[in-house]
Scaffold this active site. Structure first.
Site, PDB file in Angstrom:
ATOM      1  N   ASP A 343      18.064  -7.978 -57.795  1.00 13.51           N
ATOM      2  CA  ASP A 343      17.420  -7.671 -59.003  1.00 13.51           C
ATOM      3  C   ASP A 343      17.572  -8.717 -59.893  1.00 13.51           C
ATOM      4  O   ASP A 343      18.797  -9.223 -60.068  1.00 13.51           O
ATOM      5  CB  ASP A 343      17.759  -6.283 -59.907  1.00 13.51           C
ATOM      6  CG  ASP A 343      16.841  -6.239 -60.916  1.00 13.51           C
ATOM      7  OD1 ASP A 343      15.690  -6.085 -61.007  1.00 13.51           O
ATOM      8  OD2 ASP A 343      17.596  -6.228 -62.055  1.00 13.51           O
ATOM      9  N   GLU A 379      14.850 -11.406 -56.020  1.00  9.82           N
ATOM     10  CA  GLU A 379      13.923 -11.260 -56.728  1.00  9.82           C
ATOM     11  C   GLU A 379      14.082 -12.328 -57.599  1.00  9.82           C
ATOM     12  O   GLU A 379      14.988 -12.748 -58.376  1.00  9.82           O
ATOM     13  CB  GLU A 379      13.900  -9.927 -57.783  1.00  9.82           C
ATOM     14  CG  GLU A 379      12.631 -10.104 -58.928  1.00  9.82           C
ATOM     15  CD  GLU A 379      12.953  -8.904 -59.867  1.00  9.82           C
ATOM     16  OE1 GLU A 379      11.885  -8.429 -60.356  1.00  9.82           O
ATOM     17  OE2 GLU A 379      14.008  -8.331 -60.099  1.00  9.82           O
TER      18      GLU A 379
END
Length: 757
Positions: A343, A379
């Site tokens: 993330d 990401e």
């Protein structure tokens, strides 16, 4: 209770069959106590008198798994200097492998008084905070082996432990929403039948329930609020939270591996749940605040935040890097997971302030003999300056391709854009990845993820509808690149509803037949809706869970998705290991003829065709002869040829099947026609000859598969002249498209301008 000197490594609580070794890093501590808590809440404090290299340690003989514990760190409380030690706060072990309970939100968790931030809070947090748990590391893995699907063979399925299983009728109620529910045969067989090869789970690291959400009657659903990087989240356990969650998680992984499905974890190493300077003292803040967190250089009582959550971990500190690497290795070696999606990964590359792909974090990953061998997905952005880094991660990494998502959404909603951009995304985004020596597998293609509209909502809403979140609809992304097909939200108009289903088939077909690695968000194969909410991070309820009570149309969409995944699996031409030679310059010639771009007339695209910003139609020939597509052993892979015909225009378009490009004896059969309610044509339909003109319905995809000319008496029966392929029986063929919807936005763009084909 006796305590022996113990060892400084490994960090955390380690049970060896006879007792437990405790080890905690703190460079700033003056004294450290390990606190053993019994089932009544009574606490026994034992001082760790041994310290080596800032690691405080001790061994407690006869201690058993299931023991709850925490640490109290005595040291300076000087926020302006970056230090926030407070021995009144019972702290979680950063290396805890299991966590008991949740935080209460009580003022005792904070090191200051509410309404008076400068006042030191001496209230004891025991009873209001989470407790670390000693676990038994032993588990019978049997003959468990990781599936090890190569990237080009992989289809990711992004799912939530609770959302995937909470309403499934074939799963016992008492285990729904847990690791045990994922391991249940009903879930495993569903994933197997769907055809996905990797289950990518939203965060399962222990996270904190935000008190501000609890006050509003909401909960942290997604879990991007990590506090324990080695502990499986305890609320997803059906069997208990005194270490049982670890065994249950391992059993889940074992069951998925038995079905040849990999387990990928969405991990949040960029920040923790302690928030900014006004957050609670639960773990890292009270252990060594300045070592774990990035602080503002000239105001160390504030946190440097590139994540939007209040803090960012200090990625240049060796013990922070050690924690992350130890966590990753633990999940691979002890929990047997197969990879990670990171993330806001750009934050992990910020040693100082800039994003640096040569940072220590990437160096550690690259040289690690364990982590470098599993799937690594970034990401590739965060909220800081220069945070958008799509295409810029090192060669070992794959990336969520945000450019793919945006381009495909724009194409199918009719937004004016160059065809070359769509062609680049369709063929693996060589413009983003080839320069660094990466291949199409670097691109994780997705149209929908957990964050944003579902696939059904993408074609049903122009605007977000997040009122249920209690933030006045101010949260969530406002620019969704969506089109509602003429009416906002639910409608009884059968034509618009049919058009929406057709658009979903278009998007799914594009996703599954693009080069790169596809990712499907859970429930999109069923047409799941969140009623226009594009930010369900706090909606732990039916709004965010999959509803398994399927309509006929939902069942059709499921079967269509299964067929697409099977088509991709059976044909290597859709999952090549290398870029097409003819893809770097779409208008250029390719001697290999591995790919040919075609106009609606069946002729090769000219340079000026690529520059037409209003064009909505495109065809591409994919050569299945195996050139540049070796298998794992380097052998030439032979496949069928395919022609993909895309029509994002609102009206039907006549495409001409080109004269033989490779095989003079080749005919064509329809493999996919998204204008049909099922998307799947009659397999006994007549074959099409080169030069045949076919009608591709408005807003649809037609996929033709090459096949050899039949021999003998069958030949005359199977050949056909020019045809008008059947449009959607739902009323969404080009000449049956709803006139009112076309008038409102014929191509889905906000200008209302009708595009030319």
């Amino acid at each position: 209770m006796d305590i022996w000197p113990g060892k400084p490594y490994p960090l955390g609580a380690t049970y060896d069959g006879s007792g437990v070794n405790f080890a905690l890093f703190s460079e700033v501590a003056e004294r450290v106590e390990v606190c053993l808590v019994d089932e009544t809440g009574h606490e026994a404090r034992l001082e760790l008198t041994e310290v080596d290299g800032y690691v405080w340690h001790g061994y407690v003989p006869h201690l058993q798994p299931g023991q709850r514990y925490g640490f109290r760190v005595h040291g300076p409380y000087d926020p302006e200097a970056g230090h926030r030690c407070n021995p009144n706060k019972l702290l979680l072990d950063p290396y805890a492998k299991a966590v008991h309970g949740q935080v209460s939100g009580d003022e005792a968790l904070f090191s200051y008084r509410f309404g008076s931030p400068e006042t030191f809070n001496e209230d004891d947090s025991l009873g209001e905070t989470m407790l670390s748990v000693v676990v038994n590391p032993f588990f019978d893995w049997g003959h468990d082996r990781p599936p090890q699907h190569e990237y080009h063979e992989t289809v990711f399925y992004e799912a939530h432990v609770k959302g995937l299983t909470m309403t499934h009728p074939d799963i016992p109620e008492e285990i729904r929403g847990t690791y045990a529910a994922i391991a249940h045969p009903a879930t495993v067989s569903y994933l197997k039948d769907l055809g996905v090869t990797a289950l990518e789970l939203l965060p399962v690291h222990q996270f904190v329930q935000d008190t501000h959400l609890q006050e509003k009657g909401l909960r942290n659903y997604w879990g991007y609020n990590t506090i324990g990087f080695l502990a499986p989240h305890n609320e997803y356990s059906a069997t208990g939270d005194l270490g049982q969650q670890v065994t249950e998680f391992k059993s889940m992984v074992k069951a998925l591996h038995d079905a040849d499905i990999e387990v990928i974890l969405d991990v949040v190493y960029n920040h923790t749940a302690e928030g900014n300077e006004f957050g609670p003292t639960i773990c890292f803040r009270g252990i060594d605040n300045a070592a774990y967190y990035r602080l503002v250089d000239d105001a160390k009582d504030h946190y440097y935040d590139t994540t939007g959550t209040g803090n960012s971990l200090l990625m240049r500190h060796p013990h922070v890097l050690q924690l992350i690497m130890d966590s990753l290795r633990y999940w691979v070696t002890e929990m047997h997971v197969d990879g990670f999606r990171f993330d806001l990964a750009a934050t992990l590359a910020r040693q100082f302030h800039e994003v640096d792909k040569l940072s220590a974090f990437f160096d550690l990953i690259q040289q690690d003999p364990i982590i470098s061998q599993v799937k690594l997905i970034a990401e590739p952005w965060d909220l800081g300056d220069g945070g958008y880094q799509v295409g810029n991660f090192p060669p070992l990494w794959t990336e969520w391709n945000g450019r793919y998502r945006d381009t495909v959404r724009d194409y199918w909603r009719g937004e004016a854009a160059a065809l070359s951009e769509f062609a680049s995304r369709l063929t693996g985004s060589s413009d983003l990845y080839a320069h660094s020596g990466r291949r199409p597998i670097a691109s994780i293609n997705f149209i929908v993820a957990h964050d944003g509209f579902t696939l059904r909502d993408l074609v049903s809403y122009d605007e977000k509808h997040n009122d249920a979140n209690g933030e006045g609809n101010n949260d969530g992304e406002s620019h969704n690149r969506s089109w509602n097909c003429g009416v906002e939200g639910p409608t009884e108009d059968t034509a618009i509803r049919a058009l929406r289903r057709q658009q979903m088939r278009n998007l799914l077909t594009t996703l599954m037949l693009s080069q790169g690695v596809p990712m499907l968000a859970h429930g999109d194969e069923l047409g799941r809706t969140q009623q226009g909410n594009n930010n369900v991070y706090c909606q732990d309820n039916e709004l965010s869970w999959i509803d398994w009570d399927l309509s006929r149309e939902q069942q059709q969409q499921l079967e269509f998705t299964q067929a697409l995944i099977e088509l991709r699996k059976n044909h290597p031409v859709f999952r090549r290991r290398r870029f097409f030679q003819g893809s770097a310059d779409h208008g250029g010639e390719s001697e290999l003829r591995d790919i040919v771009w075609l106009s609606v007339s069946g002729e090769e695209m000219r340079e000026e065709d690529w520059q037409t910003g209003y064009a909505r139609t495109l065809a591409v020939f994919l050569n299945g002869d195996g050139i540049h597509s070796p298998d794992a052993l380097g052998r030439r892979v032979l496949d069928d040829d395919f022609i993909l015909m895309f029509n994002a225009h609102s009206e039907a378009v006549e495409f001409t099947i080109p004269d033989p490009l490779e095989h003079a004896d080749q005919l064509w059969k329809v493999a996919v026609n998204t204008a049909l309610p099922t998307g799947l044509p009659d397999p006994t339909a007549a074959l099409l000859e080169p030069g045949t003109s076919v009608t591709v319905a408005g807003r649809s995809v037609l996929v033709l598969q090459g096949t050899s000319i039949p021999q003998g008496d069958e030949e005359d029966e199977l050949l056909t002249d020019d045809v008008s392929l059947p449009g959607s029986a739902e009323g969404t063929g080009s000449d049956e498209a709803p006139k009112d919807a076309a008038a409102a936005a014929p191509a889905g763009d906000s200008t209302g301008a009708t595009p030319a084909s």
